[in-house]
Design an enzyme around this catalytic site. Sequence first.
Site, PDB file in Angstrom:
ATOM      1  N   ASN A   1      10.011  23.479 -32.193  1.00 31.73           N
ATOM      2  CA  ASN A   1       9.399  24.768 -31.848  1.00 31.73           C
ATOM      3  C   ASN A   1       8.735  24.813 -30.475  1.00 31.73           C
ATOM      4  O   ASN A   1       8.596  25.886 -29.896  1.00 31.73           O
ATOM      5  CB  ASN A   1       8.367  25.066 -32.963  1.00 31.73           C
TER       6      ASN A   1
ATOM      7  N   ILE B   1       6.827  18.900 -36.857  1.00 31.18           N
ATOM      8  CA  ILE B   1       6.740  20.167 -36.112  1.00 31.18           C
ATOM      9  C   ILE B   1       6.310  19.866 -34.682  1.00 31.18           C
ATOM     10  O   ILE B   1       5.275  19.226 -34.455  1.00 31.18           O
ATOM     11  CB  ILE B   1       5.718  21.117 -36.776  1.00 31.18           C
TER      12      ILE B   1
ATOM     13  N   LYS C   1      16.821  29.784 -23.959  1.00 29.13           N
ATOM     14  CA  LYS C   1      16.974  30.141 -25.375  1.00 29.13           C
ATOM     15  C   LYS C   1      18.451  30.354 -25.748  1.00 29.13           C
ATOM     16  O   LYS C   1      18.852  30.046 -26.878  1.00 29.13           O
ATOM     17  CB  LYS C   1      16.132  31.371 -25.705  1.00 29.13           C
TER      18      LYS C   1
ATOM     19  N   ASP D   1       3.998  15.034 -25.409  1.00 30.16           N
ATOM     20  CA  ASP D   1       4.612  16.003 -24.497  1.00 30.16           C
ATOM     21  C   ASP D   1       6.111  15.906 -24.749  1.00 30.16           C
ATOM     22  O   ASP D   1       6.683  14.805 -24.621  1.00 30.16           O
ATOM     23  CB  ASP D   1       4.263  15.642 -23.043  1.00 30.16           C
TER      24      ASP D   1
ATOM     25  N   TYR E   1      14.063  31.785 -18.826  1.00 27.12           N
ATOM     26  CA  TYR E   1      13.664  31.735 -20.243  1.00 27.12           C
ATOM     27  C   TYR E   1      14.857  32.102 -21.129  1.00 27.12           C
ATOM     28  O   TYR E   1      15.159  31.395 -22.099  1.00 27.12           O
ATOM     29  CB  TYR E   1      12.476  32.675 -20.483  1.00 27.12           C
TER      30      TYR E   1
HETATM   31  P1  NDP Z   1       2.055  29.233 -28.194  1.00 21.40           P
HETATM   32  O1  NDP Z   1       1.857  29.168 -26.718  1.00 21.40           O
HETATM   33  O2  NDP Z   1       0.925  29.624 -29.068  1.00 21.40           O
HETATM   34  O3  NDP Z   1       2.616  27.830 -28.719  1.00 21.40           O
HETATM   35  C1  NDP Z   1       3.425  27.003 -27.956  1.00 21.40           C
HETATM   36  C2  NDP Z   1       3.350  25.601 -28.540  1.00 21.40           C
HETATM   37  O4  NDP Z   1       4.243  24.755 -27.799  1.00 21.40           O
HETATM   38  C3  NDP Z   1       1.962  25.004 -28.418  1.00 21.40           C
HETATM   39  O5  NDP Z   1       1.659  24.293 -29.584  1.00 21.40           O
HETATM   40  C4  NDP Z   1       2.087  24.071 -27.235  1.00 21.40           C
HETATM   41  O6  NDP Z   1       1.211  22.958 -27.400  1.00 21.40           O
HETATM   42  C5  NDP Z   1       3.533  23.610 -27.383  1.00 21.40           C
HETATM   43  N1  NDP Z   1       4.034  23.078 -26.134  1.00 21.40           N
HETATM   44  C6  NDP Z   1       4.249  23.710 -24.963  1.00 21.40           C
HETATM   45  N2  NDP Z   1       4.665  22.853 -24.031  1.00 21.40           N
HETATM   46  C7  NDP Z   1       4.700  21.623 -24.631  1.00 21.40           C
HETATM   47  C8  NDP Z   1       5.026  20.330 -24.199  1.00 21.40           C
HETATM   48  N3  NDP Z   1       5.405  20.081 -22.932  1.00 21.40           N
HETATM   49  N4  NDP Z   1       4.973  19.316 -25.076  1.00 21.40           N
HETATM   50  C9  NDP Z   1       4.580  19.526 -26.352  1.00 21.40           C
HETATM   51  N5  NDP Z   1       4.251  20.732 -26.826  1.00 21.40           N
HETATM   52  C10 NDP Z   1       4.309  21.772 -25.971  1.00 21.40           C
HETATM   53  O7  NDP Z   1       3.275  30.216 -28.370  1.00 21.40           O
HETATM   54  P2  NDP Z   1       4.283  30.519 -29.602  1.00 21.40           P
HETATM   55  O8  NDP Z   1       3.765  30.018 -30.866  1.00 21.40           O
HETATM   56  O9  NDP Z   1       4.628  31.918 -29.457  1.00 21.40           O
HETATM   57  O10 NDP Z   1       5.543  29.660 -29.134  1.00 21.40           O
HETATM   58  C11 NDP Z   1       6.255  28.789 -29.982  1.00 21.40           C
HETATM   59  C12 NDP Z   1       7.734  28.950 -29.718  1.00 21.40           C
HETATM   60  O11 NDP Z   1       8.112  30.260 -30.107  1.00 21.40           O
HETATM   61  C13 NDP Z   1       8.161  28.783 -28.266  1.00 21.40           C
HETATM   62  O12 NDP Z   1       9.357  28.020 -28.218  1.00 21.40           O
HETATM   63  C14 NDP Z   1       8.417  30.206 -27.820  1.00 21.40           C
HETATM   64  O13 NDP Z   1       9.368  30.263 -26.793  1.00 21.40           O
HETATM   65  C15 NDP Z   1       8.942  30.806 -29.111  1.00 21.40           C
HETATM   66  N6  NDP Z   1       8.912  32.259 -29.205  1.00 21.40           N
HETATM   67  C16 NDP Z   1       7.721  32.947 -29.178  1.00 21.40           C
HETATM   68  C17 NDP Z   1       7.717  34.329 -29.268  1.00 21.40           C
HETATM   69  C18 NDP Z   1       6.450  35.125 -29.220  1.00 21.40           C
HETATM   70  O14 NDP Z   1       6.513  36.349 -29.024  1.00 21.40           O
HETATM   71  N7  NDP Z   1       5.286  34.553 -29.397  1.00 21.40           N
HETATM   72  C19 NDP Z   1       8.956  35.074 -29.409  1.00 21.40           C
HETATM   73  C20 NDP Z   1      10.127  34.261 -29.453  1.00 21.40           C
HETATM   74  C21 NDP Z   1      10.091  32.912 -29.360  1.00 21.40           C
HETATM   75  P3  NDP Z   1       0.375  22.232 -26.233  1.00 21.40           P
HETATM   76  O15 NDP Z   1       0.121  23.243 -25.158  1.00 21.40           O
HETATM   77  O16 NDP Z   1      -0.854  21.794 -26.955  1.00 21.40           O
HETATM   78  O17 NDP Z   1       1.234  21.103 -25.813  1.00 21.40           O
END
Ligand code: NDP
Length: 240
Positions: free
Chosen positions: A81, A8, A150, A54, A146
């Site tokens: 994700n 994941i 997507k 990352d 964005y």
């Molecule tokens: P969060 O911000 O809670 O989670 C985002 C996750 O992505 C974190 O674990 C973050 O970890 C990780 N992440 C971001 N940038 C990086 C990077 N450069 N390298 C590795 N990991 C990264 O938001 P969500 O759970 O909502 O988001 C998860 C996915 O769901 C995203 O793709 C988002 O676009 C999508 N989504 C969310 C919706 C919503 O309403 N919440 C709706 C539709 C889609 P860390 O910062 O520790 O690296």
Amino acid sequence: MSKPLIAITGASSGIGEATAKAFSAAGHPLLLMARRLERMQALNLPNTLCKQVDVRDRASIAEAVDAAQEMYGPVDCLFNNAGIARLGDIGKQPPEEWDETIDINIKGVMNALHPVFNGMKERRGGTIVNMSSIAGRKLYPDHTVYCGSKFFVHAISESLRGYLAPYDVRVIVISPGIIETEVLDHVNDPDTLKAYKDNKQRIGGGIAASHVADMIVFAYQMPQNVLIQEMVVTPTRQEY
Ligand code: NDP
């Protein structure tokens, strides 16, 4: 180890974290990847390798996958994700935010696929779940790049699905609406943030990440010859 490995990205919060918990509860060993290592470690899940990754760094994802496969066997499911939502008025948004979105939401998705899908093809089995959004199907104000990122996920998923279908590898796309996570923390444009929050409040709030996690586990647990190609999930009151 009787159950196969689930990998994941973006497992340190939100939907990724919820899905890690759900797969762990179902008895799977896990590879969790994100930048905030301590958040993943704090979940304290059994049979879990947490790696600070990352997704912009292709080599570090490959290293993490190799290390996890060494411990738990081949990745049977990748939940691709990780992503950010730098929403904003396209006329005012700094292009650096476009770069970041493209690098994480587009290139990062390809980087995570790379070390995984050829192995699935060779083994003739496996499941890829690519994270899109309702914004990967429809356009919304201030979502320009964005939405582009997507829509990209949908396009490559459809192509990969065709490529991998003869090898019994499943490609699933999940497209959520408003889910309660930290995703809004990445919106820097105050007007965009206000409009998003106002709309969210108007519809009675988002829904819990655990519902999305349950859907992913359900789709994964279907027999390998059953493919739920796409899933769209929103709060019931989210009318568009
Ligand atoms: P969060 O911000 O809670 O989670 C985002 C996750 O992505 C974190 O674990 C973050 O970890 C990780 N992440 C971001 N940038 C990086 C990077 N450069 N390298 C590795 N990991 C990264 O938001 P969500 O759970 O909502 O988001 C998860 C996915 O769901 C995203 O793709 C988002 O676009 C999508 N989504 C969310 C919706 C919503 O309403 N919440 C709706 C539709 C889609 P860390 O910062 O520790 O690296």
